[in-house]
Design a protein around this motif. Structure first.
Motif, PDB file in Angstrom:
ATOM      1  N   THR A 123      -5.889   3.427   4.289  1.00  0.00           N
ATOM      2  CA  THR A 123      -5.759   3.802   5.241  1.00  0.00           C
ATOM      3  C   THR A 123      -5.063   5.395   4.939  1.00  0.00           C
ATOM      4  OG1 THR A 123      -5.904   4.205   7.485  1.00  0.00           O
ATOM      5  CG2 THR A 123      -3.519   2.900   5.887  1.00  0.00           C
ATOM      6  N   ALA A 125      -2.313   8.471   7.029  1.00  0.00           N
ATOM      7  CA  ALA A 125      -1.810   8.961   8.145  1.00  0.00           C
ATOM      8  C   ALA A 125      -1.572  10.829   7.667  1.00  0.00           C
ATOM      9  CB  ALA A 125      -0.681   8.134   8.304  1.00  0.00           C
ATOM     10  N   SER A 164      -2.321   8.540   1.674  1.00  0.00           N
ATOM     11  CA  SER A 164      -3.906   8.202   1.358  1.00  0.00           C
ATOM     12  C   SER A 164      -3.026   6.860   0.986  1.00  0.00           C
ATOM     13  CB  SER A 164      -4.309   8.332   1.351  1.00  0.00           C
ATOM     14  OG  SER A 164      -6.198   7.870   0.842  1.00  0.00           O
ATOM     15  N   VAL A 167      -2.747  -0.255   3.087  1.00  0.00           N
ATOM     16  CA  VAL A 167      -2.381  -0.306   5.029  1.00  0.00           C
ATOM     17  C   VAL A 167      -0.740  -0.356   4.390  1.00  0.00           C
ATOM     18  CG1 VAL A 167      -2.806  -1.338   6.676  1.00  0.00           C
ATOM     19  CG2 VAL A 167      -4.996  -0.681   4.797  1.00  0.00           C
ATOM     20  N   ASP A 168      -0.950  -0.405   3.440  1.00  0.00           N
ATOM     21  CA  ASP A 168       0.845  -1.881   3.553  1.00  0.00           C
ATOM     22  C   ASP A 168       1.992  -0.536   2.893  1.00  0.00           C
ATOM     23  OD1 ASP A 168       0.005  -4.335   4.780  1.00  0.00           O
ATOM     24  OD2 ASP A 168       0.579  -4.803   3.113  1.00  0.00           O
ATOM     25  N   VAL A 170       0.752   3.091   3.281  1.00  0.00           N
ATOM     26  CA  VAL A 170       0.942   4.061   4.457  1.00  0.00           C
ATOM     27  C   VAL A 170       2.051   3.840   5.441  1.00  0.00           C
ATOM     28  CG1 VAL A 170       0.198   4.516   6.323  1.00  0.00           C
ATOM     29  CG2 VAL A 170      -1.264   5.067   3.511  1.00  0.00           C
ATOM     30  N   LYS A 171       2.157   2.758   5.192  1.00  0.00           N
ATOM     31  CA  LYS A 171       3.026   2.177   6.568  1.00  0.00           C
ATOM     32  C   LYS A 171       4.410   2.297   6.149  1.00  0.00           C
ATOM     33  CE  LYS A 171       3.795  -2.082  10.221  1.00  0.00           C
ATOM     34  NZ  LYS A 171       3.754  -3.133  10.775  1.00  0.00           N
ATOM     35  N   GLU A 174       5.346   5.693   6.586  1.00  0.00           N
ATOM     36  CA  GLU A 174       5.946   5.793   7.765  1.00  0.00           C
ATOM     37  C   GLU A 174       7.276   6.320   7.820  1.00  0.00           C
ATOM     38  OE1 GLU A 174       3.406   4.578  10.905  1.00  0.00           O
ATOM     39  OE2 GLU A 174       1.683   5.009   9.591  1.00  0.00           O
ATOM     40  N   VAL A 185       4.486  11.133  12.068  1.00  0.00           N
ATOM     41  CA  VAL A 185       4.056   9.876  11.064  1.00  0.00           C
ATOM     42  C   VAL A 185       2.521   9.924  12.336  1.00  0.00           C
ATOM     43  CG1 VAL A 185       3.564   9.207   8.939  1.00  0.00           C
ATOM     44  CG2 VAL A 185       5.509  10.450   8.843  1.00  0.00           C
ATOM     45  N   PRO A 187      -1.392   7.749  12.631  1.00  0.00           N
ATOM     46  CA  PRO A 187      -1.994   7.276  11.297  1.00  0.00           C
ATOM     47  C   PRO A 187      -3.366   7.555  11.895  1.00  0.00           C
ATOM     48  CG  PRO A 187      -0.789   5.662  12.534  1.00  0.00           C
ATOM     49  CD  PRO A 187      -0.283   6.928  12.958  1.00  0.00           C
ATOM     50  N   LEU A 188      -4.317   7.815  10.976  1.00  0.00           N
ATOM     51  CA  LEU A 188      -5.322   8.339  11.397  1.00  0.00           C
ATOM     52  C   LEU A 188      -6.467   7.612  11.240  1.00  0.00           C
ATOM     53  CD1 LEU A 188      -5.898  10.955   8.602  1.00  0.00           C
ATOM     54  CD2 LEU A 188      -4.702  11.346  10.807  1.00  0.00           C
ATOM     55  N   ASN A 189      -7.779   7.610  12.007  1.00  0.00           N
ATOM     56  CA  ASN A 189      -8.647   6.722  12.150  1.00  0.00           C
ATOM     57  C   ASN A 189      -9.464   6.302  11.360  1.00  0.00           C
ATOM     58  OD1 ASN A 189     -10.240   4.544  13.220  1.00  0.00           O
ATOM     59  ND2 ASN A 189     -10.681   5.417  15.267  1.00  0.00           N
TER      60      ASN A 189
END
Length: 306
Positions: A123, A125, A164, A167-168, A170-171, A174, A185, A187-189
């Motif tokens: 993902t 952000a 980029s 997922v973990d 990027v979280k 943040e 920060v 999150p981008l869809n």
């Protein structure tokens, strides 16, 4: 008189109903449909938000929309001195520069989108309000060293960049980037970790796709996202487009390169105009114009230097 650059946005600039502007002039897009095997104009004009978020649909839709607007403006005799695309927007820039036609560009980015969407667990952000990019780099490096990868994917403008990765990771980034000074920060869809090392398998396969594409020398200089330099040679452009899948988008450096070359006017062609605000933050003294519909292209009229 200064020079002009035409700029083209990337994924995320799509909007529901974006193709309405072409319903009265569908010939070129109908030809593209035959190459793609689905009705791109219908997706652009009547597709849902969910459909237009699918990478393999969004990318040809954005490129077709942006390049078609620029081609319409070129018919008035206007021509840019340089072209700049943001991520997939580089393919619209290639069309305007005469490297490939719009049909070929649409087919390429459709395949590009399919390959990118096959890479899972990633993902992105947007990081707002953090000017110390070196510190941000150290934060992402530290997280990556502990396991899952996260990288800076887009250097958009002062105080805004995109991360980029997994997922973990990027979280975690943040939280850590906020502690390091980021104001927000977001999150981008998106469907994957674009412009990170996660895209290297897709890049390897896409290199083979590009190998058979009939690129011509660019008639207008293309400022590459990868190195923020001006290029015209077909094979070099192909190599940079392969690398672009996993390399950072250096949009701020691209804009500064154009300004250093004498550009004082930027015109953004696309479904929406996300790059205009970034350019204004990079240099508030330049002139910025936008065209998101054929009506707005007509409104540019004689204001644009031919």
């Amino acid at each position: 008189m200064g020079k002009t650059a035409w700029v083209f946005p990337g994924q995320g600039s799509q909007a529901v109903g974006m193709g309405q502007t072409f319903l009265d002039n569908p010939e070129q897009l109908q030809a593209i449909n035959r190459r793609l095997g689905f009705d791109l104009l219908d997706a652009m004009a009547a597709g849902s938000k969910e459909e237009l978020q699918r990478t393999e649909v969004a990318q040809p839709a954005i490129v077709a929309h942006a390049a078609s607007l620029a081609q319409a403006h070129a018919k008035t005799g206007a021509t840019p001195d340089l072209v700049i695309g943001h991520s997939v927007g580089e393919y619209a820039a290639l069309v305007v520069a005469g490297v490939i036609d719009l049909e070929e560009a649409s087919v390429l980015v459709h395949e590009r989108g399919k390959l990118m969407s096959e890479v899972k667990d990633g993902t992105m952000a947007a990081v707002i309000g953090m000017t110390d990019v070196d510190e941000a780099f150290h934060v992402t490096e530290k997280i990556s060293a502990s396991g899952n990868l996260v990288q800076i994917a887009n250097y958009n403008c002062p105080g805004q960049f995109v991360i980029s990765g997994h997922v973990d990771a990027v979280k975690q980034a943040e939280t850590d980037l906020k502690e390091a000074g980021a104001k927000r920060v977001l999150p981008l869809n998106v469907s994957g970790a674009f412009h990170s090392s996660y895209m290297m398998p897709a890049a390897t396969r896409f290199k083979d796709v590009l190998a058979s594409s009939p690129f011509k020398p660019a008639a207008i200089g293309v400022v590459s996202n990868v190195d923020a330099d001006v290029h015209t040679a077909p094979e070099k452009l192909k190599a940079l487009l392969t690398e672009q899948l996993y390399a950072s988008v250096r949009f701020e450096a691209c804009v500064r390169k154009a300004i250093d070359a004498g550009v004082d006017t930027f015109i953004e062609f696309g479904p929406t105009s996300p790059l205009s605000g970034l350019i204004k933050r990079i240099d508030s003294k330049v002139t910025i114009k936008q065209a998101t519909t054929l009506e707005e292209v007509a409104a540019l009229g004689g204001e644009v230097r031919a």
